[in-house]
Motif scaffolding. Sequence first.
Motif, PDB file in Angstrom:
ATOM      1  N   LYS A 136       0.814  -1.217   0.000  1.00 25.12           N
ATOM      2  CA  LYS A 136       0.000   0.000   0.000  1.00 25.12           C
ATOM      3  C   LYS A 136       0.849   1.269   0.000  1.00 25.12           C
ATOM      4  CE  LYS A 136      -3.955  -2.056   2.404  1.00 25.12           C
ATOM      5  NZ  LYS A 136      -4.835  -1.964   3.604  1.00 25.12           N
ATOM      6  N   GLU A 193      -2.875  11.138  -0.136  1.00 20.46           N
ATOM      7  CA  GLU A 193      -3.030   9.759   0.326  1.00 20.46           C
ATOM      8  C   GLU A 193      -2.281   9.548   1.632  1.00 20.46           C
ATOM      9  OE1 GLU A 193      -3.382   7.834  -4.178  1.00 20.46           O
ATOM     10  OE2 GLU A 193      -1.517   7.643  -3.031  1.00 20.46           O
ATOM     11  N   ARG A 214      -1.686  11.754   3.998  1.00 25.32           N
ATOM     12  CA  ARG A 214      -2.431  12.374   5.091  1.00 25.32           C
ATOM     13  C   ARG A 214      -3.629  11.528   5.507  1.00 25.32           C
ATOM     14  NH1 ARG A 214      -1.847  18.527   2.675  1.00 25.32           N
ATOM     15  NH2 ARG A 214       0.120  19.033   3.761  1.00 25.32           N
ATOM     16  N   GLN A 215      -4.271  10.898   4.516  1.00 24.94           N
ATOM     17  CA  GLN A 215      -5.391  10.024   4.841  1.00 24.94           C
ATOM     18  C   GLN A 215      -4.909   8.786   5.599  1.00 24.94           C
ATOM     19  OE1 GLN A 215      -8.741  10.611   4.386  1.00 24.94           O
ATOM     20  NE2 GLN A 215      -8.870   8.796   5.690  1.00 24.94           N
ATOM     21  N   MET A 216      -3.767   8.242   5.183  1.00 27.97           N
ATOM     22  CA  MET A 216      -3.198   7.083   5.875  1.00 27.97           C
ATOM     23  C   MET A 216      -2.854   7.433   7.318  1.00 27.97           C
ATOM     24  SD  MET A 216      -0.605   5.400   3.058  1.00 27.97           S
ATOM     25  CE  MET A 216      -1.138   5.028   1.397  1.00 27.97           C
ATOM     26  N   GLN A 217      -2.288   8.628   7.515  1.00 33.43           N
ATOM     27  CA  GLN A 217      -1.938   9.042   8.864  1.00 33.43           C
ATOM     28  C   GLN A 217      -3.183   9.195   9.739  1.00 33.43           C
ATOM     29  OE1 GLN A 217       0.451  12.558   8.007  1.00 33.43           O
ATOM     30  NE2 GLN A 217       2.366  11.399   8.261  1.00 33.43           N
ATOM     31  N   LYS A 218      -4.261   9.676   9.146  1.00 28.95           N
ATOM     32  CA  LYS A 218      -5.528   9.781   9.884  1.00 28.95           C
ATOM     33  C   LYS A 218      -6.033   8.395  10.290  1.00 28.95           C
ATOM     34  CE  LYS A 218      -7.226  14.096   7.838  1.00 28.95           C
ATOM     35  NZ  LYS A 218      -8.300  14.715   6.995  1.00 28.95           N
ATOM     36  N   ASP A 219      -5.725   7.415   9.436  1.00 32.01           N
ATOM     37  CA  ASP A 219      -6.141   6.034   9.707  1.00 32.01           C
ATOM     38  C   ASP A 219      -5.170   5.311  10.631  1.00 32.01           C
ATOM     39  OD1 ASP A 219      -8.287   6.485   8.042  1.00 32.01           O
ATOM     40  OD2 ASP A 219      -7.333   5.577   6.278  1.00 32.01           O
ATOM     41  N   GLY A 220      -4.135   6.034  11.078  1.00 33.35           N
ATOM     42  CA  GLY A 220      -3.187   5.458  12.020  1.00 33.35           C
ATOM     43  C   GLY A 220      -2.055   4.666  11.412  1.00 33.35           C
ATOM     44  N   VAL A 221      -1.828   4.822  10.118  1.00 32.96           N
ATOM     45  CA  VAL A 221      -0.741   4.093   9.448  1.00 32.96           C
ATOM     46  C   VAL A 221       0.583   4.818   9.677  1.00 32.96           C
ATOM     47  CG1 VAL A 221       0.161   3.274   7.236  1.00 32.96           C
ATOM     48  CG2 VAL A 221      -2.308   3.251   7.680  1.00 32.96           C
TER      49      VAL A 221
END
Length: 199
Positions: free
Chosen positions: A28, A174, A176-183
């Motif tokens: 990913k 993408e 920033r979205q991953m970081q929001k999801d805790g990645v």
Amino acid sequence: SGHQLGDAAGFSIESVLMLSGIKAGNKKITLMHYLAALVATKEPQLLDFALDLKGCKEAALIPVDGLKVELRQLNKCCDELEETLLDIAIPKKETKDSSSELSSSTSTFLHIMSEFRSQAREELEEVQAKVDLMEERFKSLAKYFGEDPATFSASDFFGNVNTFIEQFERSVKEMRQMQKDGVNIVGSAPTGGTPDSKK
């Protein structure tokens, strides 16, 4: 030296487009995501670097070779116009009764067209000077990035830069979205492998 890269001291502009295809083990996170996360953490002011390169998209669309062909054709038209005006201004006497006097309408035509030719020639010379300067600067730019200006065109160069900008900006969103999801992107950085051609 002593490894597979030999004496390599850098990378080509085209190779940066591969960053979006090199993925981590989870399939990913790409190297471009990691780069975006690293820039956001270490040098956040660089995230807007595209603002300084906003002219690349337009530059990639300039048909330099076609432009030079058109300039040659326009210069040829100016030369032909000049010859035509001279033929009219100095007519060949075909008969003894031919008048050497030019009519009023012909004189007016010659005056208008001569001014047009002079202005057109001046503007063409200005455009040619700009094209010459553009080519000179691109050669310096290509050499700076280790490219051969004889084989690497301006449209390819600016096209690659513009594509990288688009990939980077998409990866930032993408990321920033991953970081929001805790990645944890930095902790999952790709360490090698080959680009995914399906990306």
